[in-house]
Scaffold this motif. Structure first.
Motif, short mmCIF file in Angstrom:
data_model
loop_
_atom_site.label_atom_id
_atom_site.label_comp_id
_atom_site.label_asym_id
_atom_site.label_seq_id
_atom_site.Cartn_x
_atom_site.Cartn_y
_atom_site.Cartn_z
N SER A 156 7.92 -18.58 -8.57
CA SER A 156 7.99 -20.03 -8.71
C SER A 156 9.40 -20.38 -9.19
O SER A 156 9.70 -20.33 -10.38
CB SER A 156 6.93 -20.49 -9.73
OG SER A 156 7.05 -21.87 -9.94
N SER A 157 10.26 -20.70 -8.23
CA SER A 157 11.65 -20.99 -8.58
C SER A 157 12.28 -21.86 -7.51
O SER A 157 12.02 -21.68 -6.31
CB SER A 157 12.44 -19.68 -8.69
OG SER A 157 13.82 -19.95 -8.81
N ASN A 158 13.12 -22.81 -7.92
CA ASN A 158 13.82 -23.64 -6.93
C ASN A 158 14.97 -22.88 -6.28
O ASN A 158 15.64 -23.39 -5.39
CB ASN A 158 14.31 -24.96 -7.56
CG ASN A 158 15.23 -24.72 -8.74
OD1 ASN A 158 15.65 -23.60 -9.02
ND2 ASN A 158 15.55 -25.79 -9.47
N LYS A 191 11.79 -10.82 -6.55
CA LYS A 191 11.78 -11.37 -7.92
C LYS A 191 13.09 -11.06 -8.64
O LYS A 191 13.66 -11.93 -9.31
CB LYS A 191 10.61 -10.76 -8.72
CG LYS A 191 9.25 -11.27 -8.32
CD LYS A 191 8.19 -10.55 -9.15
CE LYS A 191 6.85 -10.62 -8.46
NZ LYS A 191 5.85 -9.76 -9.10
N GLU A 192 13.55 -9.83 -8.52
CA GLU A 192 14.78 -9.43 -9.19
C GLU A 192 15.99 -10.13 -8.56
O GLU A 192 16.93 -10.52 -9.25
CB GLU A 192 14.95 -7.90 -9.11
CG GLU A 192 16.14 -7.36 -9.86
CD GLU A 192 16.14 -7.68 -11.36
OE1 GLU A 192 17.24 -7.82 -11.92
OE2 GLU A 192 15.06 -7.81 -11.96
N LEU A 193 15.96 -10.33 -7.24
CA LEU A 193 17.05 -11.04 -6.56
C LEU A 193 17.13 -12.49 -7.06
O LEU A 193 18.22 -13.01 -7.32
CB LEU A 193 16.82 -11.03 -5.04
CG LEU A 193 17.01 -9.68 -4.32
CD1 LEU A 193 16.47 -9.76 -2.90
CD2 LEU A 193 18.48 -9.27 -4.31
N VAL A 194 15.97 -13.13 -7.19
CA VAL A 194 15.92 -14.52 -7.68
C VAL A 194 16.44 -14.61 -9.11
O VAL A 194 17.13 -15.57 -9.48
CB VAL A 194 14.47 -15.09 -7.57
CG1 VAL A 194 14.34 -16.41 -8.29
CG2 VAL A 194 14.08 -15.25 -6.10
N ASN A 195 16.15 -13.60 -9.91
CA ASN A 195 16.65 -13.57 -11.30
C ASN A 195 18.17 -13.50 -11.38
O ASN A 195 18.79 -14.05 -12.27
CB ASN A 195 16.07 -12.36 -12.06
CG ASN A 195 14.61 -12.58 -12.43
OD1 ASN A 195 14.13 -13.71 -12.47
ND2 ASN A 195 13.90 -11.49 -12.68
N ARG A 196 18.74 -12.82 -10.40
CA ARG A 196 20.18 -12.53 -10.49
C ARG A 196 21.10 -13.50 -9.74
O ARG A 196 22.25 -13.68 -10.12
CB ARG A 196 20.47 -11.12 -9.94
CG ARG A 196 19.99 -10.01 -10.83
CD ARG A 196 20.85 -8.78 -10.60
NE ARG A 196 20.12 -7.55 -10.92
CZ ARG A 196 20.64 -6.35 -10.84
NH1 ARG A 196 21.90 -6.20 -10.44
NH2 ARG A 196 19.93 -5.28 -11.15
N PHE A 197 20.60 -14.08 -8.63
CA PHE A 197 21.50 -14.82 -7.75
C PHE A 197 21.11 -16.28 -7.57
O PHE A 197 20.00 -16.69 -7.86
CB PHE A 197 21.60 -14.10 -6.40
CG PHE A 197 22.08 -12.68 -6.51
CD1 PHE A 197 23.38 -12.38 -6.90
CD2 PHE A 197 21.20 -11.62 -6.28
CE1 PHE A 197 23.81 -11.07 -7.03
CE2 PHE A 197 21.63 -10.30 -6.40
CZ PHE A 197 22.94 -10.03 -6.79
N ALA A 198 22.06 -17.05 -7.03
CA ALA A 198 21.90 -18.51 -6.94
C ALA A 198 20.78 -18.94 -6.00
O ALA A 198 20.09 -19.92 -6.25
CB ALA A 198 23.22 -19.14 -6.49
N LYS A 199 20.60 -18.20 -4.89
CA LYS A 199 19.55 -18.58 -3.94
C LYS A 199 19.11 -17.35 -3.14
O LYS A 199 19.94 -16.51 -2.77
CB LYS A 199 20.04 -19.67 -2.99
CG LYS A 199 18.93 -20.19 -2.05
CD LYS A 199 19.37 -21.39 -1.24
CE LYS A 199 18.24 -21.90 -0.35
NZ LYS A 199 18.63 -23.06 0.46
N VAL A 200 17.81 -17.29 -2.88
CA VAL A 200 17.25 -16.23 -2.04
C VAL A 200 16.42 -16.88 -0.95
O VAL A 200 15.51 -17.66 -1.22
CB VAL A 200 16.36 -15.26 -2.86
CG1 VAL A 200 15.73 -14.21 -1.94
CG2 VAL A 200 17.15 -14.59 -3.97
#
Length: 263
Positions: free
Chosen positions: A73-75, A46-55
């Motif tokens: 829930s994120s593209n 979750k924190e990785l998705v918040n910070r970076f362009a793609k996980v």
């Protein structure tokens, strides 16, 4: 709530401060692809998705699929349900166009070496890797010549990267609580040493053979490879290595010199 599975070596982390501390080790460039091996319940993800362009998260446990997809829930998030040892990482990365690519893994203890060696094999595609591993394994990977934990894995990691022992993680930070403490290590990939060897795969195999009999002298171990004691002695004399030293006394640069003389 899903429980951690022993067969997958799962130990979940949930402490927000620890998660932040781990992710802060990464280069904080937003144009950054992160490959996460073993996301579990997604606390780190979750924190990785918040910070970076793609996980891109790779998870073996089917019970985690619904949890991860409902929690994140994120593209910017892609989930691959597969054993990471069966993933073709080069193929995975060939269509991705990012300024930086890093790998992060809360590594299951039973496949730690395999994951690290597979990561090293794609080092040219990566900027950095962060591993959470058992403390003893972390010490081994970061060990230098003449230290008790130094072995072929230490040499291999240091061929491809600058290795840093970042910090120890107390076993009580995990659920369920494992038997031993863990540690965070980072590998920052570069070609400083890599550019000096003719074939990195053969070099890693060469070093592994030299460590097969750690108690024997470097002369005996090298003789097993050259099948000629005089030739082995000539090589050691040429690069100024004492024939009575053992593999754990030889540093990465000396192994490189030795390998290049043999090949």
């Amino acid at each position: 709530m899903e429980f951690a599975k022993k067969k997958f070596g799962q130990n979940f982390i949930s402490d927000k401060n620890l998660i932040k501390k781990i992710i802060d080790i990464l280069d904080q460039d937003e144009d950054h692809l992160i490959i996460e091996i073993g996301p579990g319940r997604g606390a780190l993800t979750k924190e990785l998705v918040n910070r970076f362009a793609k996980v891109i998260a790779i998870e073996i446990d089917r019970d985690m699929e619904q949890i991860l997809n409902s929690e994140i829930s994120s593209n910017k998030f892609e989930l691959i349900m597969k054993d990471c040892l069966e993933v073709n990482f080069k193929e995975l990365l060939q269509n991705e166009k990012f300024k930086k690519v890093s790998l992060i893994s809360n590594t299951p203890y039973y496949i730690t070496s395999e994951i690290i060696f597979r990561t090293l094999s794609i080092s040219k595609n990566l900027n950095k890797a962060i591993f959470m591993v058992q403390k003893e394994v972390a010490q081994r990977i970061c060990a230098k010549a003449n230290e008790k934990n130094y072995n072929n894995l230490s040499v291999a990691a240091q061929l491809y990267s600058n290795v840093e022992y970042e910090f120890t993680v107390n076993k009580n930070m995990f659920k369920p609580i494992p038997k031993v403490d863990s540690a965070i290590i980072s590998l920052t990939f570069n070609e400083n040493n890599l550019s000096k060897v003719k074939d990195d795969i053969k070099f890693v195999s060469f070093v592994r053979k030299l460590f097969n009999n750690k108690r024997k002298t470097i002369l005996n171990n090298l003789t097993n490879i050259t099948n000629n004691k005089e030739k082995a002695l000539d090589i050691l004399n040429k690069i100024n290595i004492n024939e009575n030293l053992r593999p754990e006394n030889i540093n990465v640069e000396q192994f490189i010199e030795m390998y290049n003389e043999v090949n």
